[in-house]
Design a protein around this motif. Structure first.
Motif, PDB file in Angstrom:
ATOM      1  N   LYS B 182    -124.992  35.746 -69.065  1.00 58.76           N
ATOM      2  CA  LYS B 182    -123.884  35.505 -70.186  1.00 58.76           C
ATOM      3  C   LYS B 182    -124.576  35.397 -71.653  1.00 58.76           C
ATOM      4  O   LYS B 182    -125.615  34.467 -71.722  1.00 58.76           O
ATOM      5  CB  LYS B 182    -123.107  34.298 -70.018  1.00 58.76           C
ATOM      6  N   ARG B 186    -125.516  40.238 -70.645  1.00 68.72           N
ATOM      7  CA  ARG B 186    -124.276  40.821 -69.939  1.00 68.72           C
ATOM      8  C   ARG B 186    -123.911  41.831 -70.911  1.00 68.72           C
ATOM      9  O   ARG B 186    -123.358  41.621 -71.962  1.00 68.72           O
ATOM     10  CB  ARG B 186    -123.352  39.770 -69.838  1.00 68.72           C
ATOM     11  N   LEU B 194    -118.644  42.315 -62.668  1.00 69.64           N
ATOM     12  CA  LEU B 194    -118.357  40.966 -62.247  1.00 69.64           C
ATOM     13  C   LEU B 194    -116.739  40.652 -62.288  1.00 69.64           C
ATOM     14  O   LEU B 194    -116.417  39.932 -61.375  1.00 69.64           O
ATOM     15  CB  LEU B 194    -119.085  40.012 -63.518  1.00 69.64           C
ATOM     16  N   THR B 196    -114.507  42.482 -61.870  1.00 72.88           N
ATOM     17  CA  THR B 196    -113.743  43.118 -60.719  1.00 72.88           C
ATOM     18  C   THR B 196    -113.922  42.398 -59.467  1.00 72.88           C
ATOM     19  O   THR B 196    -113.353  42.237 -58.631  1.00 72.88           O
ATOM     20  CB  THR B 196    -114.250  44.520 -60.504  1.00 72.88           C
ATOM     21  N   GLY B 197    -115.434  41.854 -59.256  1.00 73.24           N
ATOM     22  CA  GLY B 197    -115.650  41.170 -58.136  1.00 73.24           C
ATOM     23  C   GLY B 197    -115.028  39.880 -57.955  1.00 73.24           C
ATOM     24  O   GLY B 197    -114.704  39.429 -57.017  1.00 73.24           O
ATOM     25  N   LYS B 198    -114.731  39.371 -59.255  1.00 75.45           N
ATOM     26  CA  LYS B 198    -113.837  38.025 -59.139  1.00 75.45           C
ATOM     27  C   LYS B 198    -112.345  38.228 -58.705  1.00 75.45           C
ATOM     28  O   LYS B 198    -111.790  37.234 -58.469  1.00 75.45           O
ATOM     29  CB  LYS B 198    -113.893  37.422 -60.458  1.00 75.45           C
ATOM     30  N   GLY B 199    -112.141  39.560 -58.578  1.00 77.06           N
ATOM     31  CA  GLY B 199    -110.659  39.927 -58.481  1.00 77.06           C
ATOM     32  C   GLY B 199    -109.895  39.799 -59.882  1.00 77.06           C
ATOM     33  O   GLY B 199    -108.387  40.014 -59.741  1.00 77.06           O
ATOM     34  N   LYS B 200    -110.273  39.423 -60.895  1.00 77.58           N
ATOM     35  CA  LYS B 200    -109.696  39.645 -62.060  1.00 77.58           C
ATOM     36  C   LYS B 200    -109.514  40.810 -62.966  1.00 77.58           C
ATOM     37  O   LYS B 200    -110.289  41.326 -63.487  1.00 77.58           O
ATOM     38  CB  LYS B 200    -110.250  38.593 -63.032  1.00 77.58           C
ATOM     39  N   PHE B 201    -108.688  41.805 -62.299  1.00 77.47           N
ATOM     40  CA  PHE B 201    -108.395  43.167 -62.505  1.00 77.47           C
ATOM     41  C   PHE B 201    -108.149  43.448 -63.967  1.00 77.47           C
ATOM     42  O   PHE B 201    -108.477  44.485 -64.463  1.00 77.47           O
ATOM     43  CB  PHE B 201    -107.539  43.635 -61.574  1.00 77.47           C
TER      44      PHE B 201
END
Lengths: 272, 230
Positions: B182, B186, B194, B196-201
């Protein structure tokens, strides 16, 4: 004249490029940690406080426990914050790490679709729950990425006494958040750490199906890379960071983190 | 459908609330990929011109190698550079791993063959009579090459755009040698991966929209430049 200008320009570019990478001024620490810790946002609460206090900068690299340990073995980070006690102990025993300290814990949970097709809800044991999933061939999604969570899952299957394979058992090779999303879409069971589950809860249709159990205890430790192996390791600041995490101030941040947003803490400091 | 709308909304919110984190990510992306394309064009354009304008043994081999590098997997380039820059590797003492410089190196390696190969095609496409008349007017080799490059400038600009497109969207190498730190390494592509991986689309989609918008602005600017020159 034109040639001179060009040479000057090229020289300028190279100088610019290489000064970009230099880390001058404040002391730097590189912390390799698991995606479960990074994705939860806990470090965003801890690190700024430490950076201010210690006048140091902490760079976080998020990867699975397996990769974090590999980076540490190559001397590419100063500290690792991971959750796989057996591998950690071997890492220290082999002389790669020093000053291992338990920082915090939470637990793993088995999650699954609301209708619970294998009917594991309420089962007292983790082993019987997993064995039921396997025998009913209910879809189970695994991380499959050599992370701490994946390693724990494999240890549990070993205790069940079977090698999970077949169409009902699928590996994603991705981080915890992504794996939970996939499990939710496929209406499958999954083993996850509690913190990631809570922070993803609003976006997935999976419910918690296991109770607290010693087999699901999930402790996180921090280890400093052995400065005798790699001279460039920032030993002094590394120790300061570890001391900060186990100080009352650090513990308080860990204890309070997530309470407001999720109604319960995501991690518990060790000893509480 | 609501995901896509939420993504659009989030993109505007991130852009117009002057979110500092987002601007850092955008600025880093442009700085790293911009420098990489600049370096790659310093290497790629002369290489393309050299191979395109001269006949020598091994020319076909070089052309084929350049074209093969279009398919260079970014993760492999990242891994290769990691092995060199790791503290266990031969260049470990430079301490370049997890810095923008490491990412620039990786992206330069990725962009150079693209810019080289497309420049090669560009100079080959220039009417041979221009080379002949330049030589008959007494131009030196360097002057002749510069004349041809000037003639081919529109196609070479397209080569730069292709190179830029390759590196600004690239994730594999950026993740491995940059570490997705960060505020330091980044960039837009790794931040999208990242989130997407967290699911924060929504945030991932928002960053994707911003990335496209920036690419559009750059291309629009270049198109305008081409038109002015014509």
């Amino acid at each position: 004249m034109r040639m001179k200008k060009k040479i000057f320009l090229l020289g300028f570019i190279f100088v610019m490029v290489f000064t970009l990478g230099c880390r001058k001024g404040v002391s730097h620490l590189i912390l390799a940690t698991t995606t479960s810790v990074e994705n939860s946002g806990l470090l965003d609460a801890l690190i700024p406080v430490f950076e201010k206090e210690a006048e140091a900068k902490v760079d976080v690299i998020a990867c699975g426990t397996g990769k974090a340990i590999q980076l540490a073995k190559n001397g590419d980070c100063d500290l690792i914050l991971v959750h796989d006690p057996e591998t950690e102990k071997k890492f220290v025993r082999d002389g790669y790490g020093v000053n291992r300290k338990s920082i915090m814990y939470n637990d793993f949970v088995i999650v699954g679709p609301e209708d619970d097709p294998a009917k594991i809800k309420g089962m007292s044991g983790v082993i019987s729950a997993l064995s039921t999933i396997a025998h009913k061939k209910a879809l189970f999604i695994s991380r499959g990425d050599d992370s701490g969570t994946h390693k724990r899952e494999r240890q549990l299957w070993k205790k069940v006494g079977l090698i999970p394979e077949g169409e009902w058992y699928q590996e994603t090779g991705q981080g915890m958040g992504a794996t939970l999303v996939i499990a939710s879409q496929k209406k499958a069971y999954c083993l996850t750490d509690h913190a990631t589950y809570l922070s993803c809860k609003g976006r997935i249709a999976l419910i918690m199906l296991s109770n607290r159990n010693q087999l699901l205890y999930n402790p996180y430790s921090i280890i400093l890379v052995n400065p005798k192996k790699y001279a460039h390791i920032n030993y002094r600041k590394g120790i300061e960071f570890i001391n900060f995490l186990i100080s009352n101030k650090g513990k308080k941040i860990i204890r309070e983190f997530g309470k407001e947003e999720f109604g319960e803490p995501l991690f518990h400091p060790v000893g509480e | 459908m609501d995901y896509i709308l939420a993504g659009l909304k989030e993109a505007f919110r991130l852009l117009f609330t002057l979110d500092r984190g987002t601007y850092t990510i955008i600025f880093l992306s442009l700085r790293i990929s911009g420098t990489a394309v600049l370096l790659a064009s310093c290497l790629g354009i002369p290489l393309g011109a050299l191979v395109g304008l001269h006949k020598f043994p091994g020319r076909g081999v070089i052309t084929t190698i350049l074209n093969t590098c279009f398919a260079l997997p970014t993760v492999v380039v990242g891994l290769f550079i990691y092995l060199f820059l790791s503290h266990r590797g031969p260049l470990g003492m430079l301490g370049l791993l997890y810095t923008p410089s490491a990412m620039i190196t990786a992206q330069t390696i990725l962009a150079t063959p693209i810019i080289g190969a497309l420049s090669l095609v560009a100079v080959k496409g220039v009417d041979p009579s221009i080379t002949k008349s330049a030589i008959s007017l007494g131009a030196t080799k360097v002057q002749t090459t510069l004349t041809v490059l000037r003639e081919a400038r529109v196609a070479i600009l397209a080569a730069l755009i292709a190179g830029f497109g390759r590196v600004i969207t690239e994730i594999g190498a950026a993740m491995i040698v940059g570490g997705n730190i960060k505020g330091t390494t980044r960039v837009m592509s790794t931040a999208i991966a990242l989130e997407t991986g967290k699911g924060k689309f929504e945030i991932a989609l928002a960053l994707g929209i911003i990335l496209l918008a920036i690419a559009f602005l750059i291309n629009a600017g270049l198109y305008y430049l081409q038109r002015v020159k014509e």
